[in-house]
Design a protein around this motif. Structure first.
Motif, PDB file in Angstrom:
ATOM      1  N   LEU A 495       9.596 -33.381  41.530  1.00  0.00           N
ATOM      2  CA  LEU A 495       9.186 -33.208  40.139  1.00  0.00           C
ATOM      3  C   LEU A 495       9.825 -31.969  39.535  1.00  0.00           C
ATOM      4  CD1 LEU A 495       5.436 -34.243  40.347  1.00  0.00           C
ATOM      5  CD2 LEU A 495       7.301 -35.467  39.243  1.00  0.00           C
ATOM      6  N   ASP A 496       9.944 -30.904  40.348  1.00  0.00           N
ATOM      7  CA  ASP A 496      10.581 -29.686  39.830  1.00  0.00           C
ATOM      8  C   ASP A 496      12.007 -29.979  39.371  1.00  0.00           C
ATOM      9  OD1 ASP A 496       8.382 -28.172  40.200  1.00  0.00           O
ATOM     10  OD2 ASP A 496       8.998 -27.339  42.130  1.00  0.00           O
ATOM     11  N   ILE A 498      13.191 -32.912  38.494  1.00  0.00           N
ATOM     12  CA  ILE A 498      13.157 -33.779  37.317  1.00  0.00           C
ATOM     13  C   ILE A 498      12.963 -32.939  36.053  1.00  0.00           C
ATOM     14  CG2 ILE A 498      11.872 -35.587  36.114  1.00  0.00           C
ATOM     15  CD1 ILE A 498      11.270 -36.851  38.792  1.00  0.00           C
ATOM     16  N   PHE A 499      11.982 -32.035  36.106  1.00  0.00           N
ATOM     17  CA  PHE A 499      11.686 -31.285  34.884  1.00  0.00           C
ATOM     18  C   PHE A 499      12.747 -30.238  34.583  1.00  0.00           C
ATOM     19  CE2 PHE A 499       7.276 -32.582  36.086  1.00  0.00           C
ATOM     20  CZ  PHE A 499       7.271 -33.612  35.170  1.00  0.00           C
ATOM     21  N   ARG A 500      13.482 -29.829  35.623  1.00  0.00           N
ATOM     22  CA  ARG A 500      14.533 -28.864  35.376  1.00  0.00           C
ATOM     23  C   ARG A 500      15.736 -29.561  34.738  1.00  0.00           C
ATOM     24  NH1 ARG A 500      16.758 -27.204  40.610  1.00  0.00           N
ATOM     25  NH2 ARG A 500      18.275 -28.798  40.072  1.00  0.00           N
ATOM     26  N   ASP A 501      16.026 -30.761  35.245  1.00  0.00           N
ATOM     27  CA  ASP A 501      17.262 -31.428  34.828  1.00  0.00           C
ATOM     28  C   ASP A 501      17.115 -32.280  33.574  1.00  0.00           C
ATOM     29  OD1 ASP A 501      18.263 -30.281  37.031  1.00  0.00           O
ATOM     30  OD2 ASP A 501      18.924 -32.117  38.032  1.00  0.00           O
ATOM     31  N   PHE A 502      15.934 -32.771  33.309  1.00  0.00           N
ATOM     32  CA  PHE A 502      15.801 -33.726  32.205  1.00  0.00           C
ATOM     33  C   PHE A 502      14.775 -33.267  31.199  1.00  0.00           C
ATOM     34  CE2 PHE A 502      16.662 -36.265  36.063  1.00  0.00           C
ATOM     35  CZ  PHE A 502      17.967 -36.579  35.766  1.00  0.00           C
ATOM     36  N   CYS A 503      15.049 -33.650  29.971  1.00  0.00           N
ATOM     37  CA  CYS A 503      14.057 -33.409  28.934  1.00  0.00           C
ATOM     38  C   CYS A 503      13.234 -34.675  28.840  1.00  0.00           C
ATOM     39  CB  CYS A 503      14.753 -33.131  27.608  1.00  0.00           C
ATOM     40  SG  CYS A 503      13.582 -32.847  26.296  1.00  0.00           S
TER      41      CYS A 503
ATOM     42  N   ARG B 253       4.849 -30.057  31.271  1.00  0.00           N
ATOM     43  CA  ARG B 253       6.303 -30.110  31.250  1.00  0.00           C
ATOM     44  C   ARG B 253       6.793 -31.474  30.775  1.00  0.00           C
ATOM     45  NH1 ARG B 253       7.804 -28.242  37.234  1.00  0.00           N
ATOM     46  NH2 ARG B 253       6.010 -29.543  37.657  1.00  0.00           N
ATOM     47  N   LYS B 261      10.979 -28.598  23.773  1.00  0.00           N
ATOM     48  CA  LYS B 261      12.152 -29.431  24.071  1.00  0.00           C
ATOM     49  C   LYS B 261      13.410 -28.791  23.479  1.00  0.00           C
ATOM     50  CE  LYS B 261       9.933 -33.581  23.091  1.00  0.00           C
ATOM     51  NZ  LYS B 261       9.864 -35.031  22.885  1.00  0.00           N
ATOM     52  N   ARG B 264      14.258 -25.610  25.555  1.00  0.00           N
ATOM     53  CA  ARG B 264      14.742 -25.806  26.928  1.00  0.00           C
ATOM     54  C   ARG B 264      16.002 -26.657  26.979  1.00  0.00           C
ATOM     55  NH1 ARG B 264      10.770 -28.341  30.265  1.00  0.00           N
ATOM     56  NH2 ARG B 264      12.354 -28.104  31.859  1.00  0.00           N
ATOM     57  N   PHE B 265      16.143 -27.603  26.087  1.00  0.00           N
ATOM     58  CA  PHE B 265      17.321 -28.469  26.097  1.00  0.00           C
ATOM     59  C   PHE B 265      17.967 -28.460  24.714  1.00  0.00           C
ATOM     60  CE2 PHE B 265      14.489 -29.966  29.396  1.00  0.00           C
ATOM     61  CZ  PHE B 265      15.340 -30.109  30.482  1.00  0.00           C
ATOM     62  N   ARG B 268      20.682 -31.199  21.587  1.00  0.00           N
ATOM     63  CA  ARG B 268      20.514 -32.600  21.944  1.00  0.00           C
ATOM     64  C   ARG B 268      19.663 -33.248  20.880  1.00  0.00           C
ATOM     65  NH1 ARG B 268      18.556 -33.720  27.560  1.00  0.00           N
ATOM     66  NH2 ARG B 268      19.467 -32.361  28.666  1.00  0.00           N
ATOM     67  N   HIS B 270      16.439 -35.716  20.269  1.00  0.00           N
ATOM     68  CA  HIS B 270      15.276 -36.158  21.029  1.00  0.00           C
ATOM     69  C   HIS B 270      14.656 -37.358  20.336  1.00  0.00           C
ATOM     70  CE1 HIS B 270      15.550 -32.501  23.425  1.00  0.00           C
ATOM     71  NE2 HIS B 270      15.820 -31.878  22.288  1.00  0.00           N
ATOM     72  N   SER B 408       6.030 -41.176  41.144  1.00  0.00           N
ATOM     73  CA  SER B 408       6.678 -40.427  42.227  1.00  0.00           C
ATOM     74  C   SER B 408       5.697 -39.545  42.986  1.00  0.00           C
ATOM     75  CB  SER B 408       7.834 -39.597  41.681  1.00  0.00           C
ATOM     76  OG  SER B 408       7.443 -38.880  40.547  1.00  0.00           O
TER      77      SER B 408
END
Lengths: 506, 632
Positions: A495-496, A498-503, B253, B261, B264-265, B268, B270, B408
């Protein structure tokens, strides 16, 4: 997360078949309350024996054995007279080291006594330690049978260090190997593993895999109505492909590290009465096999562990290859052939004075020639052809047929040619075992190989899966295999990423 | 008898955030809540306006049942159900304090709750109390730089109750969440936006419904638009006017505000989903645009988005900050360690989302009732359901951000599927908790036996691969080494479903195609058969760890004879894990500690086994002997 790790502790500590399985199932592992001590160097006679203690009473024990002196400076060697505190009898003059926790090997207070290796000295010091640690330590269930005073155990501190999180599993195994290393090459490999090189390699793979898995998981949990970038599955695919190649390459030179750890199989073979047993006795420097002029003396397979030019080897003497004379010899020949198939290195022995005989020719045709034809490819069986009984050859030089493959001349009787043979063996074994000082760290245990293979198989399933949930499951299985080599593997980690790489998230 | 206390009866069933239920992972929770006869799935089947299963292409284990829900209908239907539930009394009143008495000696905890005190000072007595405070505990609404106390817009927060809990010694934390502005429907230019249509047919949430209340063609549409660099600019230029974003309080998150958003990103675009709030509602909920800027800037930001150029903002977005109690202070049955018979469920435990709240609600309700009847608690394990994963994660790991379910998080995702929640939980709910209706139990039993029968029939039909190829030419059956294939193996092929199979082998397969649910579930069981058999061993390993119970009354801080570091003792003392398995998942509890605990548990078990055998030999022991025996 390290769920189920305690079973790994047990497995790791068990070592290569040495009697230190007590850390295993259900048996007490020492915790921070008890003070344990043990002979850390191997059992038996040796130059210097190292006795190590770990636990809160270590300082007390050290002081009472070296009385009236104060504790030595931390982490530096001091020469002290060890005395048994009760009868006030001197035990030995020894180097002592003091490692106050938590910056010690196990994380607890530790002391080391480097004493002279005689059994009497060792048992005297252990006994004295038994008395002095008993005062300082609690005798609760933590010092159960075999652990408290009087226990002599190679390596409890090892599982302790693992339990305190100071060493990774592969490092622990490296340490176990270091303690049991019998030859120089083994020691070098064990040291490298202890340095965490194999662990680092596994760690790198695990990282790649975790990242790939995180991308697939992100695709499952967020793909649909979050705008993940295009192509995250493709990225995961290419990461998996890279990993597959890396694992595959590594597995291909797999058995080398293991050979180095447990010894290469060197099988001595040849027609009857070529002098195989004499060669075995010469190489092992002891009378392993009965030697007689009578053909067919050796019937069963005789094994002896030897140090061949710095490499560990399991030397097998086998029955001479011929159509057997009786049921017992026939069985011996069958076993000899079976052993030959498992050999890493074949020492083919022929009688130099009898090369023309039918048995010699037959041996050359059926064993030597096919093996020589195979041998250039690095990892398959290797073969050294030794022509024994060179002392029987006419002095003008051997009259050997030119079509013989490369060979060495030797006389087991006079020892002539032995140096050349040892040098050739060193080269061959270096190929068979790999050079432990260079190249990628080797896989030293069948366990490593098993999990890497498991990981590789799972990656294969990943590629086949059409259902993404099944594909992710394959990666989870693969990651589980690596985690068992190296630890780690919780879902938070995924999960870390995922949240680091994706918005993600609406 | 049960009493439901609420600030306002007319807010029962109020969906205070998004107008939708379900989603990936969340849909799984809803199926499980339904399998235990919880309400929200059935109410959603009566109140949805756009049903769509997410992740359709990704395998049935991760399908996410989801629907847009009509707020008004949901509230109406929920109130009708609640107000007509026998033995349930609903009363208005704000709880300010708890009535506490002496603890029961056979349980841990420093006191026992025996009722609540309302804001007017009146007392209500109860044998157990479930607290579901939502975002009301010291709730604070934030828009721009303005902050004012409120549980949600227009409702008073609970301050006295929060103080009571803190005084009792509960560890309190602070979380934040947010909600987007609402936009007038008629002011949006939908014609230039991408539309999303609902599924046809709609898949109901509840196992007992064959279909939902509304036909697919009558359902409403959702539309998709995107942010652009202009939106980023407005947000970045006005960060100084945005106290919610600057706060250090942890927000989620995965459901972040548009501000986080953008921060952090950056650079982009959204997504913004424009979702209907209901059939006769003229509001649109812009999912993805949760924002706490001052209201006039929100409106400015909205109008730079495509399709929203002329949009009228009816209500601004706002942030909510609220207290939660560290969930490591509750047991897997959701009872608190500190106060006996007091149960917590929902956002008070640090979760976010309707579905996560419903999952805890059902478990807390069941256990509050079991506790009164002096029956053992009802605990769902990680191997049994997402509910188990949720509660185990909370009680062993705690959380420092609003906790949301993801697939997950579940180790056994392939076994914990939305399609089989009934066979995992309904029977336990019926037998152990008594929370499942007869009708549901009968339906689950029928499905279960039909599935078992169907699978064994599919296993019994076996032909050569060439014969299968001839029977079902559509299937890509490889003519490899495998000589014969079972019908179950053929059903594993992606392109084969039970219909196709039954056409090839009508007898005896035809009857299994008559029920759509049964046919689908047989197909799913076939797809996962191989992998599931591998997973069984792993599940057994976990269950073995879970079977090693730690004594409930263990005082870790003073426990002698077990060697544990001070740090580990404190962690164990705080979380009070009930099994070795749970203890091993607590971060910071070392393998050495687990080995020592394990040894301790084994010793206790042996001692208990010995004690159980004792009575036989007891008679022949003298009095002094018996005394010694006890001292041991």
């Amino acid at each position: 997360m390290w769920r189920g790790l305690w079973t790994l502790v047990a497995r790791a500590a068990r070592g290569p078949g040495r009697p230190c399985a007590r850390q295993g199932s259900g048996a007490p592992a020492p915790g921070s309350g008890a003070t344990i001590f043990a002979l850390s160097s191997g059992q038996g006679r040796c130059g210097i024996a190292v006795i190590r203690t770990s636990g809160p009473a270590s300082g007390h024990a050290l002081r009472s054995l070296t009385a009236p002196r104060e504790l030595p400076r931390a982490r530096s060697a001091s020469l002290r007279l060890l005395t048994d505190p009760r009868p006030r009898e001197p035990l030995d003059r020894a180097l002592v080291l003091w490692f106050p926790g938590p910056h010690s090997f196990t994380g607890e207070d530790c002391a080391e006594f480097h004493v002279h290796g005689g059994p009497a000295v060792v048992s005297g010091v252990l006994q004295a330690l038994g008395e002095s640690t008993a005062w300082g330590s609690r005798s609760g269930p933590a010092s159960g049978p075999g652990w408290g005073p009087g226990s002599q155990h190679p390596g409890p501190s090892r599982s302790l260090a693992f339990a305190h999180g100071k060493l990774s599993l592969t490092e622990v195994e490296g340490l176990a190997d270091l303690i049991h290393a019998e030859t120089e090459a083994q020691r070098r490999q064990a040291l490298r593993q202890l340095d965490g090189e194999l662990g680092q390699l596994c760690g790198g793979w695990a990282e790649t895999l975790t990242k790939a898995l995180a991308h697939v998981e992100a695709y499952i949990d967020f793909g649909e109505d979050d705008n993940l970038e295009e192509g995250i599955l493709e990225r995961a695919d290419s990461q998996v492909r890279e990993l597959e190649v890396a694992l595959d390459t590594h597995l291909r030179d797999a058995r080398r590290g293991q050979r180095l750890r447990s010894g290469a199989h060197v099988v001595v073979t040849g027609p009857p009465n070529a002098g195989k047993s004499s060669l075995v006795n010469l190489l092992s420097r002891k009378p392993v096999s009965i030697v007689s002029p009578e053909p067919g003396t050796t019937r069963d397979v005789l094994e002896t562990p030897v140090d061949l030019a710095g490499f560990p080897a399991l030397l097998s003497d086998t029955a001479g290859l011929r159509e057997g004379q009786g049921p017992v010899e026939q069985e011996g020949v069958r076993r000899a052939r079976e052993r030959l198939e498992q050999a890493d290195l074949i020492l083919a022995v022929l009688d130099a004075s009898d090369l023309a005989s039918p048995s010699s020719c037959n041996f050359l045709d059926t064993v030597v020639t096919p093996a020589v034809a195979r041998s250039p490819s690095g990892n398959s069986q290797r073969l050294l052809l030794v022509l024994n009984k060179s002392d029987l050859l006419p002095p003008g030089g051997p009259d050997l047929s030119p079509e013989l493959p490369p060979h060495l001349l030797l006389s087991c009787l006079t020892g002539e040619g032995l140096d050349g043979l040892l040098e050739a063996l060193r080269k061959e074994l270096a190929i068979v075992c790999g050079n432990p000082s260079t190249g990628p760290p080797l896989l030293t245990r069948a366990r490593h190989q098993h999990h890497l293979q498991g990981c590789l198989d799972a990656l294969g399933h990943y590629k086949q899966a059409t259902d993404v949930a099944l594909a992710a499951e394959a990666l989870r299985v693969a990651r589980g295999h690596l985690a068992r080599l190296h630890g780690g593997g919780g879902t938070e980690e995924i999960l870390d990423i995922i949240f680091r790489d994706f918005c993600v998230g609406k | 008898r049960t009493l439901l206390l609420t600030h306002r009866v007319d807010t029962i069933g109020q969906m205070s955030c998004n107008p939708s239920f379900g989603g990936i992972g969340k849909g799984h929770l809803m199926r499980e809540v339904d399998a235990l006869d919880g309400l929200c799935s059935r109410i959603c089947d009566q109140s949805g306006v756009h049903y769509k299963v997410l992740n359709r292409r990704k395998g049935p284990a991760v399908w996410g049942l989801r629907a847009q829900i009509d707020r008004k209908l949901y509230k109406q239907n929920m109130q009708k159900e609640i107000l007509n539930t026998p033995l349930l009394t609903v009363q208005e009143g704000a709880v300010e304090d708890l009535i506490l008495t002496e603890p029961e000696p056979e349980h841990t905890g420093k006191c026992r709750v025996s009722g609540v005190v309302l804001v007017d000072g009146s007392k209500v007595y109860a044998d157990s109390v479930v607290l579901t405070a939502g975002t009301f505990l010291r709730g604070m609404i934030v828009i721009g730089l303005e902050m004012h106390p409120a549980g949600r817009l227009g409702d008073q927060p609970s301050i006295g109750l929060a103080q009571t809990l803190e005084k009792l010694g509960f560890v309190v934390g602070r979380l934040k969440t947010g909600t987007p502005p609402r936009i007038a429907k008629e002011s949006i230019n939908f014609s230039i936006l991408n539309k999303q249509t609902p599924d046809n047919p709609s898949i109901p949430f509840s196992f007992i419904n064959e279909t939902v209340w509304i036909k697919p063609e009558d359902q409403l549409l959702c539309y998709l638009t995107h942010t652009n660099p202009r939106v980023d600019e407005i947000i970045l230029e006005n960060l100084h006017l945005n106290s919610h974003i600057k706060e250090t309080t942890k927000g989620p998150r995965y459901c972040p505000s548009i501000e986080s958003k953008v921060l952090r990103f950056p650079n982009r675009t959204h997504q913004v989903w424009l979702e209907p709030e209901g059939i006769d509602s003229d509001l649109i909920y812009p999912q993805g645009l949760s924002v706490t800027l001052p209201a006039e800037l929100q409106e400015k930001m909205i109008t730079c988005i495509r399709g929203l150029e002329k949009a009228k903002m009816i209500q601004p977005g706002y942030g909510v900050q609220y207290d939660y109690l560290d969930p490591r202070q509750i047991t897997p049955s959701l009872e608190t360690h500190l106060v006996q018979r007091l149960f917590f469920a929902g956002q008070i435990n640090g979760t976010t989302g309707y579905e996560e709240a419903a999952a805890q609600g059902v478990i807390a309700g069941i256990n509050a009732s079991l506790r009164v009847r002096r029956k053992p608690p009802f605990v769902v394990s990680r191997t049994e359901g997402y509910i188990g994963v949720l509660i185990d994660d909370l009680t062993t790991q705690g959380t420092n951000e609003p906790y949301r379910m993801f697939t997950s998080r579940a180790e056994f995702r392939l076994s914990l599927r939305p399609d089989n929640a009934d066979s995992r939980l309904t029977f336990r709910g019926y037998k152990e908790a008594g929370c499942v209706s007869q009708q549901r139990y009968a339906r689950a039993s029928w499905i279960k036996s039909s599935l078992e029968e169907g699978i064994s029939v599919l296993k019994s039909i076996e032909f050569s691969s060439s014969k299968w190829k001839k029977l079902i030419p559509e299937a890509s059956i490889s003519m490899g080494k495998v000589v014969s294939l079972r019908a179950l193996d053929v059903l594993k092929y992606e392109e084969v479903d039970l219909e196709l199979l039954a056409k090839a082998v009508p007898e005896p397969l035809k009857k299994y195609t008559e029920c759509r649910e049964l046919a689908e579930r047989l197909k799913i069981e076939a797809s996962y058969e191989t992998v599931l058999s591998y997973q069984q061993q792993e599940i057994k390993d976990i269950q073995r760890d879970e079977a090693l119970q730690l004594p409930k009354d263990l005082d870790y801080l003073t426990l002698r004879h077990v060697s544990l570091s001070h740090e580990v003792r404190e962690k164990l003392h705080f979380s009070r894990p009930q099994t070795i398995g749970a203890a091993s998942r607590i971060p910071g509890v070392t393998p050495a500690a687990i080995v020592n605990l394990l040894r301790f548990v084994k010793t206790i078990q042996q001692r208990q086994a010995a004690m159980n055998e004792l009575p036989k030999s007891d008679q022949c022991l003298g009095d002094t002997d018996r005394l010694e025996e006890r001292q041991l």
